[in-house]
Enzyme design. Structure first.
Site, PDB file in Angstrom:
ATOM      1  N   LYS A  58      -7.130   3.230  -3.232  1.00 16.03           N
ATOM      2  CA  LYS A  58      -7.549   3.217  -1.828  1.00 16.03           C
ATOM      3  C   LYS A  58      -7.856   4.644  -1.381  1.00 16.03           C
ATOM      4  CE  LYS A  58      -5.572   2.006   2.732  1.00 16.03           C
ATOM      5  NZ  LYS A  58      -4.386   1.389   3.397  1.00 16.03           N
ATOM      6  N   LYS A 115     -10.214  -0.068  -2.298  1.00 16.20           N
ATOM      7  CA  LYS A 115     -10.149  -0.281  -0.853  1.00 16.20           C
ATOM      8  C   LYS A 115     -10.596   0.996  -0.164  1.00 16.20           C
ATOM      9  CE  LYS A 115      -6.952  -1.414   2.953  1.00 16.20           C
ATOM     10  NZ  LYS A 115      -5.595  -1.916   3.295  1.00 16.20           N
ATOM     11  N   ASP A 129       0.857  -1.186   0.000  1.00 20.29           N
ATOM     12  CA  ASP A 129       0.000   0.000   0.000  1.00 20.29           C
ATOM     13  C   ASP A 129       0.897   1.241   0.000  1.00 20.29           C
ATOM     14  OD1 ASP A 129      -1.794  -2.073   0.587  1.00 20.29           O
ATOM     15  OD2 ASP A 129      -3.023  -0.815   1.897  1.00 20.29           O
TER      16      ASP A 129
END
Length: 313
Positions: A213, A249, A150
């Site tokens: 995300k 996400k 991430d």
């Protein structure tokens, strides 16, 4: 680095990316009305139970604190593998998300399970570091055994209008990741407008991100359903253009099952059932999972057991 790469066949050339981001137009009122309308959808009991089970399977249990210890990571990893020890029908979580220095600890615990180990990198949460440092940070996490990475976008470059730099950094980091899933954090609470959210989404997707995300969870304004809807439409546009199917996400401030289900409705309505799997949709969860487990127990027993014990992550 060339704007076209062959390492994953997932990077879209810069000129095509420019065409997409130059045409970004958002009907702000339409986004708000659509999100509000979807939030009123009623869910039947059986569908609610199915949705809660899906939420568990989509959770990335996360701890990203300076006080994180190997013991804390071990406890969270065990919970990810067996969220409810009293009910084997409850699925495992999708992943645990930790700092690079704790990847090997988590990996040793979840090794024989379906739980993935995700690591933040690229100088999370600010992203304020030279690219060489971001690459080193990411490579270290991969060497330690991370299954997923991430990263955070270069918001400084984004706000300065240097979209090519944002794109090139993600391309470089995706090249390091190879087949390891790359999730790119947009930090929607700082992007200010829906146009910026969609533009950042399309840049990240074009640069090879497997997921986009919402947030780091480190600022007061985290995920929102409106931002999720805008991101979902960017993913749909990307897919409809023949560039492939990518994931989303949501993280930051999602604490109860009622709110989480509303996100599932958005994804189902905007993208379809294919995206209602951990392969394409995740929740960055800390406190969310406990509430979901309690709601599952309530639906199965017809009583809300407030004292029901779920091992803490």
């Amino acid at each position: 680095m060339s704007s076209k790469t062959s390492f994953t066949n997932s990077v879209i050339d810069w000129s095509s990316t420019v065409d997409m981001i130059d045409n970004v137009r958002i009907d702000e009122l339409g986004v708000k009305e659509r999100t509000s309308s979807l939030a009123t959808r009623s869910i039947k009991r059986d569908s609610k139970l199915e949705g809660l089970m899906k939420i568990v399977s989509m959770c990335d249990l996360t701890t990203l604190e300076g006080e994180d210890t190997e013991g804390k990571i071990a406890q969270m990893s065990s919970k990810a593998m067996t969220p409810d020890p009293s009910d084997i029908r409850v699925p495992n979580a999708a992943a645990v998300c930790v700092y690079p220095s704790l990847v090997s600890t988590a990996k040793n615990i979840v090794r024989d399970s379906n739980v993935k180990v995700a690591s933040v990198s690229s100088y999370f949460p600010s992203g304020q570091a030279p690219l060489e440092s971001k690459i080193s940070d990411t490579q270290f996490a991969i060497n330690e055994g991370a299954d997923e990475i991430d990263i955070v976008i270069n918001r400084k470059a984004f706000f300065e209008g240097d979209f090519r730099k944002v794109y090139d950094e993600i391309v470089s980091l995706k090249e390091i990741c190879g087949e390891i899933h790359l999730k790119t954090i947009l930090e929607v609470g700082e992007l200010e407008t829906y146009e910026n959210i969609k533009r950042a989404s399309l840049i990240a997707l074009s640069a090879g991100s497997d997921f986009i995300k919402t947030s780091t969870g480190k600022i007061s304004s985290g995920a929102s359903r409106e931002a999720c809807l805008v991101m979902a439409r960017a993913v749909r546009e990307f897919s409809d253009s023949g560039y492939g199917d990518k994931g989303i996400k949501v993280a930051g401030g999602i604490r109860d099952s009622k709110d989480a289900i509303r996100y599932l409705v958005i994804i189902n309505e905007e993208l379809g059932t294919k995206w209602l799997t951990p392969e394409y949709f995740r929740f960055g969860a800390s406190s969310l999972l406990d509430d979901v487990l309690k709601q599952i127990k309530k639906l199965k027993t017809n009583s809300y057991q407030s004292s029901y014990y779920f091992p803490r992550g």
